[in-house]
Enzyme design. Structure first.
Site, PDB file in Angstrom:
ATOM      1  N   MET A  36      59.894  10.343  21.791  1.00  0.00           N
ATOM      2  CA  MET A  36      58.605  10.433  21.110  1.00  0.00           C
ATOM      3  C   MET A  36      58.516   9.342  20.037  1.00  0.00           C
ATOM      4  O   MET A  36      57.718   9.450  19.102  1.00  0.00           O
ATOM      5  CB  MET A  36      58.420  11.828  20.500  1.00  0.00           C
ATOM      6  CG  MET A  36      58.390  12.903  21.574  1.00  0.00           C
ATOM      7  SD  MET A  36      57.450  14.356  21.129  1.00  0.00           S
ATOM      8  CE  MET A  36      58.329  14.899  19.685  1.00  0.00           C
TER       9      MET A  36
ATOM     10  N   TYR B  31      59.629   6.511  16.978  1.00  0.00           N
ATOM     11  CA  TYR B  31      60.279   6.488  15.662  1.00  0.00           C
ATOM     12  C   TYR B  31      61.795   6.509  15.878  1.00  0.00           C
ATOM     13  O   TYR B  31      62.522   7.360  15.379  1.00  0.00           O
ATOM     14  CB  TYR B  31      59.825   7.646  14.769  1.00  0.00           C
ATOM     15  CG  TYR B  31      59.777   7.206  13.330  1.00  0.00           C
ATOM     16  CD1 TYR B  31      58.777   6.332  12.886  1.00  0.00           C
ATOM     17  CD2 TYR B  31      60.744   7.601  12.416  1.00  0.00           C
ATOM     18  CE1 TYR B  31      58.745   5.880  11.580  1.00  0.00           C
ATOM     19  CE2 TYR B  31      60.720   7.163  11.108  1.00  0.00           C
ATOM     20  CZ  TYR B  31      59.720   6.308  10.700  1.00  0.00           C
ATOM     21  OH  TYR B  31      59.690   5.864   9.399  1.00  0.00           O
ATOM     22  N   LEU B  32      62.223   5.510  16.638  1.00  0.00           N
ATOM     23  CA  LEU B  32      63.575   5.507  17.207  1.00  0.00           C
ATOM     24  C   LEU B  32      64.654   5.295  16.140  1.00  0.00           C
ATOM     25  O   LEU B  32      64.455   4.546  15.191  1.00  0.00           O
ATOM     26  CB  LEU B  32      63.669   4.419  18.282  1.00  0.00           C
ATOM     27  CG  LEU B  32      62.607   4.495  19.388  1.00  0.00           C
ATOM     28  CD1 LEU B  32      62.801   3.356  20.387  1.00  0.00           C
ATOM     29  CD2 LEU B  32      62.646   5.845  20.110  1.00  0.00           C
TER      30      LEU B  32
ATOM     31  N   GLU C 236      69.346   5.641  15.637  1.00  0.00           N
ATOM     32  CA  GLU C 236      70.595   5.346  16.362  1.00  0.00           C
ATOM     33  C   GLU C 236      70.876   6.362  17.477  1.00  0.00           C
ATOM     34  O   GLU C 236      71.578   6.056  18.431  1.00  0.00           O
ATOM     35  CB  GLU C 236      71.802   5.290  15.409  1.00  0.00           C
ATOM     36  CG  GLU C 236      71.862   4.038  14.561  1.00  0.00           C
ATOM     37  CD  GLU C 236      71.128   4.218  13.237  1.00  0.00           C
ATOM     38  OE1 GLU C 236      70.211   5.077  13.151  1.00  0.00           O
ATOM     39  OE2 GLU C 236      71.451   3.504  12.284  1.00  0.00           O
ATOM     40  N   GLY C 237      70.340   7.571  17.338  1.00  0.00           N
ATOM     41  CA  GLY C 237      70.507   8.554  18.413  1.00  0.00           C
ATOM     42  C   GLY C 237      69.834   8.056  19.682  1.00  0.00           C
ATOM     43  O   GLY C 237      70.432   8.049  20.770  1.00  0.00           O
ATOM     44  N   HIS C 238      68.576   7.596  19.538  1.00  0.00           N
ATOM     45  CA  HIS C 238      67.871   7.035  20.700  1.00  0.00           C
ATOM     46  C   HIS C 238      68.595   5.771  21.196  1.00  0.00           C
ATOM     47  O   HIS C 238      68.693   5.542  22.403  1.00  0.00           O
ATOM     48  CB  HIS C 238      66.440   6.643  20.329  1.00  0.00           C
ATOM     49  CG  HIS C 238      65.595   7.792  19.856  1.00  0.00           C
ATOM     50  ND1 HIS C 238      65.169   7.918  18.557  1.00  0.00           N
ATOM     51  CD2 HIS C 238      65.102   8.855  20.526  1.00  0.00           C
ATOM     52  CE1 HIS C 238      64.441   9.013  18.445  1.00  0.00           C
ATOM     53  NE2 HIS C 238      64.381   9.603  19.608  1.00  0.00           N
TER      54      HIS C 238
ATOM     55  N   GLN D 264      53.519  19.579  23.594  1.00  0.00           N
ATOM     56  CA  GLN D 264      54.701  20.347  23.212  1.00  0.00           C
ATOM     57  C   GLN D 264      54.692  20.799  21.753  1.00  0.00           C
ATOM     58  O   GLN D 264      55.676  21.343  21.261  1.00  0.00           O
ATOM     59  CB  GLN D 264      55.971  19.565  23.538  1.00  0.00           C
ATOM     60  CG  GLN D 264      56.218  18.320  22.704  1.00  0.00           C
ATOM     61  CD  GLN D 264      57.355  17.493  23.277  1.00  0.00           C
ATOM     62  OE1 GLN D 264      57.238  16.878  24.335  1.00  0.00           O
ATOM     63  NE2 GLN D 264      58.490  17.469  22.604  1.00  0.00           N
TER      64      GLN D 264
ATOM     65  N   GLN E  85      66.724  21.914  25.410  1.00  0.00           N
ATOM     66  CA  GLN E  85      65.851  21.029  26.192  1.00  0.00           C
ATOM     67  C   GLN E  85      66.623  20.417  27.364  1.00  0.00           C
ATOM     68  O   GLN E  85      66.122  20.358  28.502  1.00  0.00           O
ATOM     69  CB  GLN E  85      65.295  19.930  25.286  1.00  0.00           C
ATOM     70  CG  GLN E  85      64.607  18.805  26.032  1.00  0.00           C
ATOM     71  CD  GLN E  85      63.934  17.824  25.104  1.00  0.00           C
ATOM     72  OE1 GLN E  85      62.849  18.080  24.611  1.00  0.00           O
ATOM     73  NE2 GLN E  85      64.552  16.670  24.861  1.00  0.00           N
TER      74      GLN E  85
ATOM     75  N   ILE F 113      74.416  12.020  17.640  1.00  0.00           N
ATOM     76  CA  ILE F 113      74.795  10.942  16.710  1.00  0.00           C
ATOM     77  C   ILE F 113      74.474  11.425  15.295  1.00  0.00           C
ATOM     78  O   ILE F 113      73.365  11.930  15.047  1.00  0.00           O
ATOM     79  CB  ILE F 113      74.022   9.634  17.022  1.00  0.00           C
ATOM     80  CG1 ILE F 113      74.225   9.217  18.487  1.00  0.00           C
ATOM     81  CG2 ILE F 113      74.432   8.508  16.065  1.00  0.00           C
ATOM     82  CD1 ILE F 113      75.619   8.775  18.869  1.00  0.00           C
TER      83      ILE F 113
HETATM   84  O1  PAF Z   1      63.186  14.987  23.014  1.00  0.00           O
HETATM   85  C1  PAF Z   1      62.063  14.460  22.879  1.00  0.00           C
HETATM   86  O2  PAF Z   1      61.897  13.507  22.101  1.00  0.00           O
HETATM   87  C2  PAF Z   1      60.894  15.014  23.669  1.00  0.00           C
HETATM   88  O3  PAF Z   1      60.943  16.399  23.756  1.00  0.00           O
HETATM   89  C3  PAF Z   1      60.731  14.372  25.062  1.00  0.00           C
HETATM   90  C4  PAF Z   1      61.915  14.711  25.957  1.00  0.00           C
HETATM   91  C5  PAF Z   1      60.615  12.874  24.915  1.00  0.00           C
HETATM   92  C6  PAF Z   1      59.462  14.896  25.741  1.00  0.00           C
HETATM   93  O4  PAF Z   1      58.330  14.589  25.002  1.00  0.00           O
END
Ligand code: PAF
Length: 282
Positions: free
Chosen positions: A30, A32-33, A35-37, A61, A153, A176
């Site tokens: 979603m 706003y990345l 170090e985890g991303h 969601q 999730q 992370i």
């Molecule tokens: O984990 C997230 O950032 C969100 O739930 C995802 C998997 C990108 C779905 O919108």
């Protein structure tokens, strides 16, 4: 690295890669990345010839009282991070591109979603399953990468892929943490200085729980009781849940006699943060 806004553009790019025999990884985010991303993008870059990072704050969601409007966004920052970590495309659609007028099909699940975050966020997993299914249909990746911080999730997505025969490998990547232990999260940016200090109570509770399991404690009440005590001692913290569940069913258990997930959600002021550990990993 390019940013694409439409489904047609992503599909046409992926088609070209496929024509060249290249494999494709997808990192759904979603935005706003952090170090985890970055660790997910690194893993995809290592395993695949090309990596698509989706960057979409999925309205479906979020519940009505949740933080959809205030959820942090910064596509320029995200673009730099994706480029540095070897991503090839950011798919950054507008909500209307993902949910056209008259959109009325949903992916939902009757198991795994009734506990933990599903209890306090009743529409959450339907939104996650729907958007992730759409992303899988749009990108058709070989592999998709998700963080273990969102352990429920990850379990829900694995189950959906299995139930619906989606031909995609789901890769779970480790949590992370900041140097002081706080699990990385885009929502950490909501915290003021005092809340940031108070938020350490999450990782402290997780490390306490892990230590008890490591020492051989089997009673879930004893473990979660000690963790709750620690959280309650922090004036800015309010536990949403502190639970130990069976990894396979996400149902609460009494004793650590099978692979289990210890998961917590805690409000620090108005910000709801999550953390967890798997008993198998301690
Ligand atoms: O984990 C997230 O950032 C969100 O739930 C995802 C998997 C990108 C779905 O919108």
């Amino acid at each position: 690295m390019k940013i694409v806004k439409t489904i047609d553009e992503v599909r046409s790019q992926v088609r070209q890669w496929r024509a060249q025999g290249l494999s494709v990884g997808l990192v759904p985010t979603m935005g706003y990345l952090h170090e985890g991303h970055a660790s997910l993008i690194d893993a995809s870059h290592r395993d695949n010839d090309r990596t698509v990072v989706s960057d979409f704050v999925n309205p479906m969601q979020f519940g009505p009282a949740e933080d959809l409007e205030s959820y942090p966004r910064d596509i320029e920052h995200d673009a730099r991070l994706v480029e540095e970590h070897g991503g090839d495309i950011i798919f950054n659609p507008e909500p209307e591109e993902m949910y056209h007028k008259g959109f009325s099909s949903f992916v939902d699940m009757t198991v795994l979603t009734q506990e933990l975050c599903g209890l306090s966020r009743p529409v959450h997993f339907r939104g996650v399953c729907t958007v992730v299914s759409k992303l899988f249909n749009i990108v058709k990746p070989d592999r998709a990468y998700f963080g273990k911080k969102d352990a429920q999730q990850l379990a829900v997505i694995r189950h959906m892929v299995d139930d619906l025969n989606m031909d995609i490998d789901i890769i779970g990547c480790p949590i992370i943490r900041e140097d002081d232990g706080l699990a990385k999260s885009s929502r950490n940016t909501y915290l003021n200085d005092d809340e940031r200090k108070a938020a350490l109570v999450l990782s402290k509770a997780i490390f306490l729980g892990m230590n008890l399991v490591r020492k051989g404690e089997k009673s879930c009440d004893v473990i979660t009781g000690s963790m709750k005590e620690l959280i309650e001692a922090e004036p800015l913290a309010k536990a949403d849940y502190v639970k130990i569940v069976d990894c396979a069913t996400m149902q609460q258990i009494e004793s650590i006699d099978r692979p289990a997930l210890c998961a917590i959600a805690v409000f620090i002021g108005k910000t709801r943060l999550i953390d967890n550990f798997f008993t198998e990993d301690v």
